[in-house]
Motif scaffolding. Sequence first.
Motif, PDB file in Angstrom:
ATOM      1  N   ASN A 184       0.821  -1.209   0.000  1.00 22.00           N
ATOM      2  CA  ASN A 184       0.000   0.000   0.000  1.00 22.00           C
ATOM      3  C   ASN A 184       0.851   1.254   0.000  1.00 22.00           C
ATOM      4  N   LEU A 185       2.002   1.219   0.667  1.00 26.27           N
ATOM      5  CA  LEU A 185       2.932   2.345   0.593  1.00 26.27           C
ATOM      6  C   LEU A 185       3.448   2.520  -0.832  1.00 26.27           C
ATOM      7  N   LEU A 186       3.793   1.413  -1.464  1.00 25.93           N
ATOM      8  CA  LEU A 186       4.276   1.470  -2.847  1.00 25.93           C
ATOM      9  C   LEU A 186       3.222   2.051  -3.782  1.00 25.93           C
ATOM     10  N   MET A 187       1.974   1.689  -3.537  1.00 19.75           N
ATOM     11  CA  MET A 187       0.890   2.170  -4.397  1.00 19.75           C
ATOM     12  C   MET A 187       0.640   3.664  -4.237  1.00 19.75           C
ATOM     13  N   ASN A 188       0.980   4.194  -3.076  1.00 21.05           N
ATOM     14  CA  ASN A 188       0.755   5.616  -2.807  1.00 21.05           C
ATOM     15  C   ASN A 188       1.919   6.496  -3.261  1.00 21.05           C
ATOM     16  N   ALA A 189       3.001   5.853  -3.736  1.00 18.30           N
ATOM     17  CA  ALA A 189       4.151   6.629  -4.200  1.00 18.30           C
ATOM     18  C   ALA A 189       3.803   7.346  -5.503  1.00 18.30           C
ATOM     19  N   GLU A 190       4.459   8.473  -5.728  1.00 23.59           N
ATOM     20  CA  GLU A 190       4.182   9.252  -6.938  1.00 23.59           C
ATOM     21  C   GLU A 190       4.521   8.451  -8.189  1.00 23.59           C
ATOM     22  N   GLU A 191       5.662   7.739  -8.133  1.00 19.61           N
ATOM     23  CA  GLU A 191       6.050   6.857  -9.233  1.00 19.61           C
ATOM     24  C   GLU A 191       6.128   5.430  -8.693  1.00 19.61           C
ATOM     25  N   LEU A 192       5.496   4.507  -9.385  1.00 22.14           N
ATOM     26  CA  LEU A 192       5.448   3.130  -8.911  1.00 22.14           C
ATOM     27  C   LEU A 192       6.778   2.416  -9.134  1.00 22.14           C
ATOM     28  N   ASP A 193       7.187   1.658  -8.124  1.00 19.97           N
ATOM     29  CA  ASP A 193       8.342   0.771  -8.249  1.00 19.97           C
ATOM     30  C   ASP A 193       7.795  -0.584  -8.687  1.00 19.97           C
ATOM     31  N   TYR A 194       7.691  -0.774  -9.986  1.00 15.80           N
ATOM     32  CA  TYR A 194       7.022  -1.959 -10.523  1.00 15.80           C
ATOM     33  C   TYR A 194       7.700  -3.250 -10.083  1.00 15.80           C
ATOM     34  N   ASP A 195       9.031  -3.273 -10.091  1.00 14.40           N
ATOM     35  CA  ASP A 195       9.749  -4.494  -9.731  1.00 14.40           C
ATOM     36  C   ASP A 195       9.490  -4.874  -8.273  1.00 14.40           C
ATOM     37  N   MET A 196       9.442  -3.887  -7.406  1.00 16.01           N
ATOM     38  CA  MET A 196       9.187  -4.168  -5.992  1.00 16.01           C
ATOM     39  C   MET A 196       7.746  -4.633  -5.792  1.00 16.01           C
ATOM     40  N   ILE A 197       6.824  -4.071  -6.539  1.00 13.69           N
ATOM     41  CA  ILE A 197       5.427  -4.508  -6.448  1.00 13.69           C
ATOM     42  C   ILE A 197       5.313  -5.982  -6.819  1.00 13.69           C
ATOM     43  N   VAL A 198       5.988  -6.377  -7.899  1.00 16.32           N
ATOM     44  CA  VAL A 198       5.977  -7.789  -8.308  1.00 16.32           C
ATOM     45  C   VAL A 198       6.543  -8.665  -7.197  1.00 16.32           C
ATOM     46  N   GLN A 199       7.644  -8.251  -6.639  1.00 16.78           N
ATOM     47  CA  GLN A 199       8.288  -9.034  -5.579  1.00 16.78           C
ATOM     48  C   GLN A 199       7.364  -9.215  -4.376  1.00 16.78           C
ATOM     49  N   GLU A 200       6.692  -8.154  -3.968  1.00 14.95           N
ATOM     50  CA  GLU A 200       5.854  -8.198  -2.777  1.00 14.95           C
ATOM     51  C   GLU A 200       4.532  -8.932  -3.031  1.00 14.95           C
ATOM     52  N   ILE A 201       3.932  -8.694  -4.187  1.00 19.35           N
ATOM     53  CA  ILE A 201       2.620  -9.302  -4.454  1.00 19.35           C
ATOM     54  C   ILE A 201       2.736 -10.813  -4.603  1.00 19.35           C
ATOM     55  N   GLU A 202       3.853 -11.287  -5.164  1.00 16.83           N
ATOM     56  CA  GLU A 202       4.006 -12.715  -5.398  1.00 16.83           C
ATOM     57  C   GLU A 202       4.230 -13.500  -4.113  1.00 16.83           C
ATOM     58  N   SER A 203       4.609 -12.831  -3.057  1.00 16.58           N
ATOM     59  CA  SER A 203       4.854 -13.534  -1.787  1.00 16.58           C
ATOM     60  C   SER A 203       3.914 -13.063  -0.682  1.00 16.58           C
ATOM     61  N   LEU A 204       2.815 -12.408  -1.060  1.00 15.87           N
ATOM     62  CA  LEU A 204       1.886 -11.856  -0.069  1.00 15.87           C
ATOM     63  C   LEU A 204       1.147 -12.952   0.696  1.00 15.87           C
ATOM     64  N   VAL A 205       0.596 -13.923  -0.034  1.00 12.71           N
ATOM     65  CA  VAL A 205      -0.161 -15.002   0.604  1.00 12.71           C
ATOM     66  C   VAL A 205       0.794 -16.125   0.964  1.00 12.71           C
ATOM     67  N   LEU A 206       0.685 -16.619   2.195  1.00  9.85           N
ATOM     68  CA  LEU A 206       1.590 -17.634   2.707  1.00  9.85           C
ATOM     69  C   LEU A 206       0.965 -19.016   2.584  1.00  9.85           C
ATOM     70  N   ASN A 207       1.724 -19.973   2.040  1.00  8.78           N
ATOM     71  CA  ASN A 207       1.253 -21.347   2.094  1.00  8.78           C
ATOM     72  C   ASN A 207       1.518 -21.916   3.484  1.00  8.78           C
ATOM     73  N   GLU A 208       1.154 -23.150   3.697  1.00  6.06           N
ATOM     74  CA  GLU A 208       1.219 -23.719   5.049  1.00  6.06           C
ATOM     75  C   GLU A 208       2.631 -23.679   5.615  1.00  6.06           C
ATOM     76  N   ARG A 209       3.610 -24.101   4.843  1.00  8.42           N
ATOM     77  CA  ARG A 209       4.993 -24.133   5.327  1.00  8.42           C
ATOM     78  C   ARG A 209       5.501 -22.715   5.573  1.00  8.42           C
ATOM     79  N   GLN A 210       5.201 -21.803   4.657  1.00 12.83           N
ATOM     80  CA  GLN A 210       5.628 -20.414   4.838  1.00 12.83           C
ATOM     81  C   GLN A 210       4.981 -19.795   6.070  1.00 12.83           C
ATOM     82  N   TYR A 211       3.713 -20.134   6.316  1.00 10.20           N
ATOM     83  CA  TYR A 211       2.999 -19.549   7.444  1.00 10.20           C
ATOM     84  C   TYR A 211       3.645 -19.937   8.758  1.00 10.20           C
TER      85      TYR A 211
END
Length: 218
Positions: A184-211
Motif C-alpha cells: 500500500n505504501l508502494l501504491m501511494n508513491a508518486e512513481e510506482l516501483d514496478y519491480d518491488m510490487i511484483v516481488q511483494e505481491i508474489e509472496s503476499l499469501v503464505l502457504n502452510e509451510r511459509q505460514y
Amino acid sequence: MKVLSWENSDRLFWLGRYTERAYSSIKFFADKFDSMIDLNNCEYMEQFANQACFSEDDHDSIYSNLMRAYDNAIMLRDEIGSETLCYVQLAVYALNKARQSDAPILALQRVTDNIVAFWGMVDDSVDEPNVRSIVKLGKRIERIDNYAKLKMNAEEIRREMKRLNIRIERTGLNYDAQKLFHLNLLMNAEELDYDMIVQEIESLVLNERQYFAHASGL
C-alpha cells in the motif's frame, strides 16, 4: 464461513490466479496477433499462435494455464458447484475448438466469455463468502502481478489494489501483513516501483509451510 482445508484453500486461490492468467494471456495474444497481421507473415503468425495458445509443453501457454485452472476446479466441485465448474469446462472446450479454427482471435473470444461467465457464477451461485473471496483474491493478485510486470498505467494497478484490500480479510487465508502494508505504501508513491510490487505481491499469501516459518520468526 465454511472451514476449508489448506489444500482446498490453495486450490481456490490458484483457480483464481490461473483463470485470470488465461484471460489476460488471451488479451495479450490478441494485441500481438493484430500487430503481426500488418507484417503479413502467415507462417510466423501460425507458429506464434500454436506456441502461445495451444502448446501443451509450454508452461506459460494459454492451454497450460487453463488446464491448471480446470484441474483445480475439478477438485473443488463441492466448493464451487457443478454449474460454476461447467463454465471452466466450457472454456477448455472452446480453446480446443479454437485450435482447429482459421480465425483464432474470434474463436478465443468464446474462451474469455466462458471465463467471465465463471467469475459471474462464483458471485451468483457460490454461497460461502470465503470461497468467493479466495477465488477473487487470486484473481486480483494475478492481475496486479501482470500489470506491474507490463508496467501498465499506475491508476489501473492502484484500482486493483483497492479491491484486494477489501477482499483479503474475508478469505481467512494467512498472509504477510507487513508485505500488505508495504504494498500500500508502494501504491501511494508518486512513481510506482514496478519491480518491488511484483516481488511483494508474489509472496503476499503464505502457504502452510511459509505460514509456520513466518509465525515462528524463522
